[in-house]
Enzyme design. Sequence first.
Site, PDB file in Angstrom:
ATOM      1  N   TRP A 173      31.007  50.741  37.573  1.00 41.51           N
ATOM      2  CA  TRP A 173      32.101  50.127  38.349  1.00 41.51           C
ATOM      3  C   TRP A 173      32.945  51.333  38.736  1.00 41.51           C
ATOM      4  CZ3 TRP A 173      34.098  45.553  40.135  1.00 41.51           C
ATOM      5  CH2 TRP A 173      35.465  45.469  40.331  1.00 41.51           C
ATOM      6  N   ASN A 215      31.073  54.959  29.638  1.00 42.73           N
ATOM      7  CA  ASN A 215      31.947  53.836  29.952  1.00 42.73           C
ATOM      8  C   ASN A 215      33.356  54.278  29.571  1.00 42.73           C
ATOM      9  OD1 ASN A 215      33.044  51.357  30.370  1.00 42.73           O
ATOM     10  ND2 ASN A 215      32.067  50.347  28.626  1.00 42.73           N
ATOM     11  N   GLY A 216      34.298  54.268  30.506  1.00 39.01           N
ATOM     12  CA  GLY A 216      35.667  54.690  30.181  1.00 39.01           C
ATOM     13  C   GLY A 216      36.156  55.720  31.190  1.00 39.01           C
ATOM     14  N   ARG A 264      29.437  41.487  34.613  1.00 36.90           N
ATOM     15  CA  ARG A 264      30.706  42.204  34.512  1.00 36.90           C
ATOM     16  C   ARG A 264      31.130  42.806  35.846  1.00 36.90           C
ATOM     17  NH1 ARG A 264      31.392  44.787  29.219  1.00 36.90           N
ATOM     18  NH2 ARG A 264      31.958  46.662  30.329  1.00 36.90           N
ATOM     19  N   LYS A 267      36.808  33.929  45.067  1.00 38.74           N
ATOM     20  CA  LYS A 267      37.456  35.064  44.398  1.00 38.74           C
ATOM     21  C   LYS A 267      38.049  36.022  45.409  1.00 38.74           C
ATOM     22  CE  LYS A 267      38.642  37.644  40.934  1.00 38.74           C
ATOM     23  NZ  LYS A 267      39.919  37.245  40.316  1.00 38.74           N
ATOM     24  N   CYS A 297      32.344  49.853  33.326  1.00 35.15           N
ATOM     25  CA  CYS A 297      30.917  50.132  33.373  1.00 35.15           C
ATOM     26  C   CYS A 297      30.244  49.492  32.176  1.00 35.15           C
ATOM     27  CB  CYS A 297      30.691  51.633  33.335  1.00 35.15           C
ATOM     28  SG  CYS A 297      31.658  52.493  34.579  1.00 35.15           S
ATOM     29  N   GLU A 328      54.292  32.728  40.572  1.00 39.09           N
ATOM     30  CA  GLU A 328      52.938  33.018  40.093  1.00 39.09           C
ATOM     31  C   GLU A 328      52.511  31.980  39.046  1.00 39.09           C
ATOM     32  OE1 GLU A 328      50.413  34.452  40.853  1.00 39.09           O
ATOM     33  OE2 GLU A 328      49.243  34.929  39.079  1.00 39.09           O
ATOM     34  N   GLU A 369      46.222  26.058  40.944  1.00 37.93           N
ATOM     35  CA  GLU A 369      44.854  26.418  41.351  1.00 37.93           C
ATOM     36  C   GLU A 369      43.803  26.050  40.314  1.00 37.93           C
ATOM     37  OE1 GLU A 369      43.945  30.571  42.246  1.00 37.93           O
ATOM     38  OE2 GLU A 369      45.300  31.253  40.691  1.00 37.93           O
ATOM     39  N   HIS A 423      70.555  22.675  46.607  1.00 36.78           N
ATOM     40  CA  HIS A 423      70.478  22.569  48.068  1.00 36.78           C
ATOM     41  C   HIS A 423      69.390  21.600  48.503  1.00 36.78           C
ATOM     42  CE1 HIS A 423      73.426  25.729  48.552  1.00 36.78           C
ATOM     43  NE2 HIS A 423      72.810  26.350  47.548  1.00 36.78           N
ATOM     44  N   LYS A 480      49.237  29.541  39.343  1.00 40.42           N
ATOM     45  CA  LYS A 480      48.198  29.452  38.307  1.00 40.42           C
ATOM     46  C   LYS A 480      47.954  27.990  37.957  1.00 40.42           C
ATOM     47  CE  LYS A 480      46.519  32.526  38.259  1.00 40.42           C
ATOM     48  NZ  LYS A 480      46.963  33.543  39.139  1.00 40.42           N
TER      49      LYS A 480
HETATM   50  O1  M6R Z   1      41.893  40.241  46.001  1.00 41.74           O
HETATM   51  P1  M6R Z   1      43.332  40.026  46.349  1.00 41.74           P
HETATM   52  O2  M6R Z   1      44.268  40.464  45.266  1.00 41.74           O
HETATM   53  O3  M6R Z   1      43.709  40.597  47.692  1.00 41.74           O
HETATM   54  O4  M6R Z   1      43.464  38.451  46.484  1.00 41.74           O
HETATM   55  C1  M6R Z   1      44.658  37.855  46.885  1.00 41.74           C
HETATM   56  C2  M6R Z   1      44.642  36.370  46.618  1.00 41.74           C
HETATM   57  O5  M6R Z   1      43.584  35.762  47.323  1.00 41.74           O
HETATM   58  C3  M6R Z   1      44.494  36.071  45.131  1.00 41.74           C
HETATM   59  O6  M6R Z   1      45.525  36.643  44.390  1.00 41.74           O
HETATM   60  C4  M6R Z   1      44.502  34.551  44.879  1.00 41.74           C
HETATM   61  O7  M6R Z   1      45.760  34.025  45.188  1.00 41.74           O
HETATM   62  C5  M6R Z   1      44.089  34.237  43.454  1.00 41.74           C
HETATM   63  N1  M6R Z   1      43.168  33.149  43.421  1.00 41.74           N
HETATM   64  C6  M6R Z   1      45.216  33.860  42.574  1.00 41.74           C
HETATM   65  O8  M6R Z   1      44.813  33.590  41.281  1.00 41.74           O
END
Ligand code: M6R
Length: 608
Positions: free
Chosen positions: A75, A101-102, A27, A603, A2, A481, A488, A504, A485
């Site tokens: 939030w 906030n918290g 935010r 996002k 928040c 992961e 992307e 393999h 990162k």
């Molecule tokens: O909001 P979600 O965690 O469900 O999203 C899943 C993926 O779309 C998300 O993790 C995506 O792979 C990110 N861009 C990774 O950084």
Amino acid sequence: MCGIVGYTGMQEAAPILLEGLKRLEYRGYDSAGIAVINGNEISVRKVSGRIAKLCEITNDGAACPGKVGIGHTRWATHGAPTDINAHPHVSNDGKFAVVHNGIIENYLALREELINKGYHFESETDTEVVVQLLEMYYKGDLKSAVMRVSSRLQGSYALGVVCSDAPDEIVAIRESSPLIIGIGAGENYFASDITALVSYTKNVIYLEDGEFAQITPDTVMIYDLLGNPVSKKVQRVTWDVQAAEKGGYEHFMLKEIVEQPRAVEATIRPRIRDNRVVLEEEGLNAEFLRGIKRIYITACGSAYYAGCVGRYAIESLCRIPVSTELASEFRYGDPMVDSETLVIVLSQSGETADTIAAIKESKSKGAPVLAIVNVVGSSVAKLADFTLYTWAGPEIAVATTKGYTTQLALLYLFALYTAGELGRIDEKTYRHMLRSLRSLPQKIQESVDLNPLIENYADDYRDARSIFFIGRNSDYGAAMEGALKMKEISYIHAEAYAAGELKHGTIALIEEHQPVIALCCNDTVREKTMNNIIEVKARGADVLALAEKRDADIISIADRMLWLPEVEPVFAGAVEIIPLQLLAYYTAKARNCDIDKPKNLAKSVTVE
Ligand code: M6R
């Protein structure tokens, strides 16, 4: 998270509060409100949804006259994002209004105590206990009442309080949640975030935990919780609004990487009490878990990789078979789930289309669904039978970081809770694991502290055509992961391979100077991964290895090392991912990429 703001001075408060709230919009929030003292009354306006709506119903503040007030962007945490749950909250006698906030961790016990004393509650929030406690302890002196109330609160809070008996005064108090006082001429402010203040004043006082401020238009007095005055330095802020939004960091992604120790702490801490993991308040219990014979974890993108890492913790601590599957595959795969299968879905946004479809598919087959999700009141949270929230706060960068590590933290908590409830581990091991889990925020911090070193390494990768990430078991999950990162945000081709799979086929691609990042953080398979490093080195690869300090012998086979803090192997995934996030970040920066908004990505993926 928040946002809170407050103003006392000679101008109309409401327009200033609304402007401050707009500065906090970045935010993320789901409702907003203001309270202004008008004569001897407090007028409150609050709405679910956007600040534009709040401006509309208050005629840009004109409908709320008064020169002292507090404001809030919420939030949602405790209770859905509704008008009633929006802040400010007001005491039963109408004398006090509070923004917060918290998280107040002991709010349930306090709420019960207050109800027994005849107080009634309108909202589902944890915050409302604060304002009713103020009414209970108030004996004509706001400062003393605030001190009494704070002695009853456990958790994290930055609070702003107004009282109609003290019509030019605000009290603001901080415990484990940021709070800044803005100093003006004949007017003063407070806010949770410098962004809300910089367009009004650049002179600020940063409160520390356990301090509170009594603010009038002409004075700002700071006290400790015993009421002793504290002398504080007024500091000059040099940031403009844009820099302030990012907390001085160049990108939201870096800010969010650095926030991870705190986000993981906020996720873990409220769920550990009296040396036990406590998930009963969120609906889980031993009887339910005894009926579970297998677990499916399903999600998309990074959330799926969190599932791949967390699976090892659940299997190793609980000895329950776990399968991880991409939600986009699961939903069309006619999954073999039933009432004895727990389906765990992970989602930061709670709005991912494939994840939602996976929940529906599971429920139609009678399987109970547990959601691990960041956004309160999101579709995933509403559809699931049980919801565990990651208290990461809003994540703004498209590439998830703190969303991912808090998902891992919850999977670890779930694993330890289930193992304990089902008697799958002895008491000594349970205690040991719990200690290790508690130390995770500190270990993550040590990993974040590698930041300057990694910034130097990034130059070596900026011109790479492709990068391989290798590891085994949970290290393999982290490798996936890490590779995601990298691709992307830097747009470099990056692939993760289970190290044992190299022979393999993939090893055919290893040639002179091929960058390979090897994860050797899982003790149980460390020797095996070391053999794979030797194999790729023999073909000319350039190897950066991540390992714990105790594994010093790896230095003789890798080209470069990143030494990570020692951590219990089942929890290592949350620590080893941090350098990979940082490496992706700095590589993308060296390539001038649009880090917070990578091309072609959104996002939240709300369509198939
Ligand atoms: O909001 P979600 O965690 O469900 O999203 C899943 C993926 O779309 C998300 O993790 C995506 O792979 C990110 N861009 C990774 O950084």
